[in-house]
Design a protein around this motif. Structure first.
Motif, mmCIF file in Angstrom:
data_model
loop_
_atom_site.group_PDB
_atom_site.id
_atom_site.type_symbol
_atom_site.label_atom_id
_atom_site.label_comp_id
_atom_site.label_asym_id
_atom_site.label_seq_id
_atom_site.Cartn_x
_atom_site.Cartn_y
_atom_site.Cartn_z
ATOM 1 N N VAL A 1 0.829 -1.202 0.000
ATOM 2 C CA VAL A 1 0.000 0.000 0.000
ATOM 3 C C VAL A 1 0.865 1.255 0.000
ATOM 4 O O VAL A 1 0.579 2.227 -0.714
ATOM 5 C CB VAL A 1 -0.979 -0.001 1.196
ATOM 6 C CG1 VAL A 1 -1.675 1.359 1.329
ATOM 7 C CG2 VAL A 1 -2.013 -1.111 1.018
ATOM 8 N N LEU B 1 2.150 1.783 -3.389
ATOM 9 C CA LEU B 1 1.043 2.215 -4.233
ATOM 10 C C LEU B 1 0.827 3.723 -4.167
ATOM 11 O O LEU B 1 0.510 4.363 -5.178
ATOM 12 C CB LEU B 1 -0.231 1.485 -3.790
ATOM 13 C CG LEU B 1 -1.531 1.868 -4.488
ATOM 14 C CD1 LEU B 1 -1.503 1.413 -5.935
ATOM 15 C CD2 LEU B 1 -2.716 1.255 -3.747
ATOM 16 N N THR C 1 -6.178 5.262 -7.154
ATOM 17 C CA THR C 1 -6.647 4.556 -5.967
ATOM 18 C C THR C 1 -8.036 5.056 -5.586
ATOM 19 O O THR C 1 -8.267 6.258 -5.479
ATOM 20 C CB THR C 1 -5.672 4.762 -4.790
ATOM 21 O OG1 THR C 1 -4.373 4.303 -5.176
ATOM 22 C CG2 THR C 1 -6.125 3.997 -3.560
ATOM 23 N N VAL D 1 -8.767 3.483 0.503
ATOM 24 C CA VAL D 1 -7.746 2.891 1.362
ATOM 25 C C VAL D 1 -8.348 2.688 2.743
ATOM 26 O O VAL D 1 -8.926 3.609 3.323
ATOM 27 C CB VAL D 1 -6.485 3.781 1.454
ATOM 28 C CG1 VAL D 1 -5.502 3.196 2.465
ATOM 29 C CG2 VAL D 1 -5.820 3.908 0.098
ATOM 30 N N GLN E 1 -3.698 12.464 -0.352
ATOM 31 C CA GLN E 1 -4.156 11.687 -1.500
ATOM 32 C C GLN E 1 -5.663 11.878 -1.734
ATOM 33 O O GLN E 1 -6.445 11.991 -0.783
ATOM 34 C CB GLN E 1 -3.858 10.195 -1.269
ATOM 35 C CG GLN E 1 -2.402 9.866 -1.043
ATOM 36 C CD GLN E 1 -1.591 9.923 -2.326
ATOM 37 O OE1 GLN E 1 -2.146 9.944 -3.414
ATOM 38 N NE2 GLN E 1 -0.276 9.961 -2.193
ATOM 39 N N PHE F 1 -8.325 10.056 -2.280
ATOM 40 C CA PHE F 1 -9.146 8.847 -2.244
ATOM 41 C C PHE F 1 -9.934 8.800 -0.941
ATOM 42 O O PHE F 1 -9.643 9.527 0.015
ATOM 43 C CB PHE F 1 -8.296 7.579 -2.389
ATOM 44 C CG PHE F 1 -7.074 7.509 -1.496
ATOM 45 C CD1 PHE F 1 -7.190 7.456 -0.118
ATOM 46 C CD2 PHE F 1 -5.806 7.502 -2.047
ATOM 47 C CE1 PHE F 1 -6.076 7.390 0.703
ATOM 48 C CE2 PHE F 1 -4.677 7.438 -1.251
ATOM 49 C CZ PHE F 1 -4.821 7.387 0.135
ATOM 50 N N ALA G 1 -6.159 -1.554 0.067
ATOM 51 C CA ALA G 1 -6.582 -0.522 -0.888
ATOM 52 C C ALA G 1 -7.367 -1.140 -2.032
ATOM 53 O O ALA G 1 -7.169 -2.295 -2.407
ATOM 54 C CB ALA G 1 -5.364 0.221 -1.436
ATOM 55 N N VAL H 1 -7.960 -0.388 -5.993
ATOM 56 C CA VAL H 1 -7.244 0.348 -7.031
ATOM 57 C C VAL H 1 -7.857 0.045 -8.394
ATOM 58 O O VAL H 1 -8.285 -1.083 -8.657
ATOM 59 C CB VAL H 1 -5.748 -0.056 -7.038
ATOM 60 C CG1 VAL H 1 -4.956 0.822 -7.991
ATOM 61 C CG2 VAL H 1 -5.180 0.010 -5.630
ATOM 62 N N THR I 1 3.685 -2.296 -9.214
ATOM 63 C CA THR I 1 3.607 -0.855 -9.476
ATOM 64 C C THR I 1 4.654 -0.391 -10.489
ATOM 65 O O THR I 1 4.553 0.708 -11.029
ATOM 66 C CB THR I 1 3.790 -0.041 -8.179
ATOM 67 O OG1 THR I 1 5.104 -0.280 -7.641
ATOM 68 C CG2 THR I 1 2.737 -0.404 -7.145
#
Length: 251
Positions: free
Chosen positions: A33, A36, A43, A46, A63, A65, A89, A91, A157
């Motif tokens: 995570v 990520l 994303t 989370v 972030q 999200f 998370a 994604v 990733t």
């Protein structure tokens, strides 16, 4: 506390059918995570424990999200890991873009790799040796399977995956890439330790039990093998990939 609907959604992403429906997949564990958060992925959600949130507040709050706090037990029940005291998370998956070897680059091709743990390990090994593109047969296990993502330890990733009908893909490669070398691993072939790899090319790894299929074999220019000195019947495909890529890097 995680809602029933959210838990149900997280459970659904353990199945390929729903990953395709929602264009989303699960990433679990602290290391994956955290990697990520700095990667080029969209994303959606989370879920973290309070302790993980306290340790990574700045990284999480900047972030865009949805962020949820949960207990470690809730994380374990919602995901696939038996123990997860950190994070999970959701994604968005990426488009299946055509990948080929640029000049001076190698691409790894996987023919019918069925075990998710093997695919995840190969992604991690590819990342270690600087391979950033992997082309998979349509029968290779799903790149976004939670077991694949977990076994890759965050390397997903940095390594891109592409699924294709390999005979059509290799035919296209053969027509567009003059002078490009295609290597394949077989029980009978040239000793990998005595192989000199070309500047640009492809390395094909086959199915765990049956190796490279005959329809793909016809495109292999150089058959290579890892010499056996003991009594073992075969090598795990992940171990074989590490040996091959190590020798490739040695030139």
């Amino acid at each position: 506390m995680l809602s029933k609907n959210l838990t149900k959604y997280l459970h659904s992403l353990q199945l390929k059918k729903f990953r395709l429906e929602h264009n989303a997949f699960l990433v679990e564990g602290a290391k994956s995570v955290l990697e990520l958060l700095t990667a080029d992925f969209q994303t959606e959600l989370v879920v973290v424990t309070e302790q993980f949130y306290k340790e990574n507040t700045q990284k999480l709050e900047k972030q865009p999200f949805r962020l949820e706090i949960a207990t470690a037990d809730e994380l374990a029940r919602a995901g696939t890991l038996q123990t997860n005291d950190a994070a999970l998370a959701v994604v968005k998956t990426k488009d299946n873009d055509f990948l080929y070897a640029e000049k001076g680059e190698y691409v790894l091709i996987l023919d019918d790799i069925r075990d998710p743990g093997n695919l995840g390990t190969i992604i991690r090994i590819a990342d270690w040796y600087g391979i950033t593109k992997i082309v998979c047969s349509q029968t290779t296990t799903d790149w976004y399977n939670p077991k694949v993502i977990a076994a890759s330890k965050g390397s997903f990733t940095r390594v891109r995956g592409y699924y294709a009908e390999l005979t059509a893909y290799l035919e296209k490669v053969r027509n567009m890439e003059h002078g490009t070398q295609i290597y394949g691993t077989f029980l009978e072939g040239k000793n990998i330790h005595q192989t000199t790899f070309g500047d640009t090319g492809y390395i094909v790894m086959g199915n765990e039990s049956n190796g490279i299929g005959p329809t793909v074999e016809q495109f292999v220019i150089h058959k290579i093998t890892i010499p056996r000195f003991g009594g073992a019947e075969s090598l795990n495909v992940g171990i074989a990939a590490a040996v091959v890529l190590d020798n490739w890097r040695r030139g």
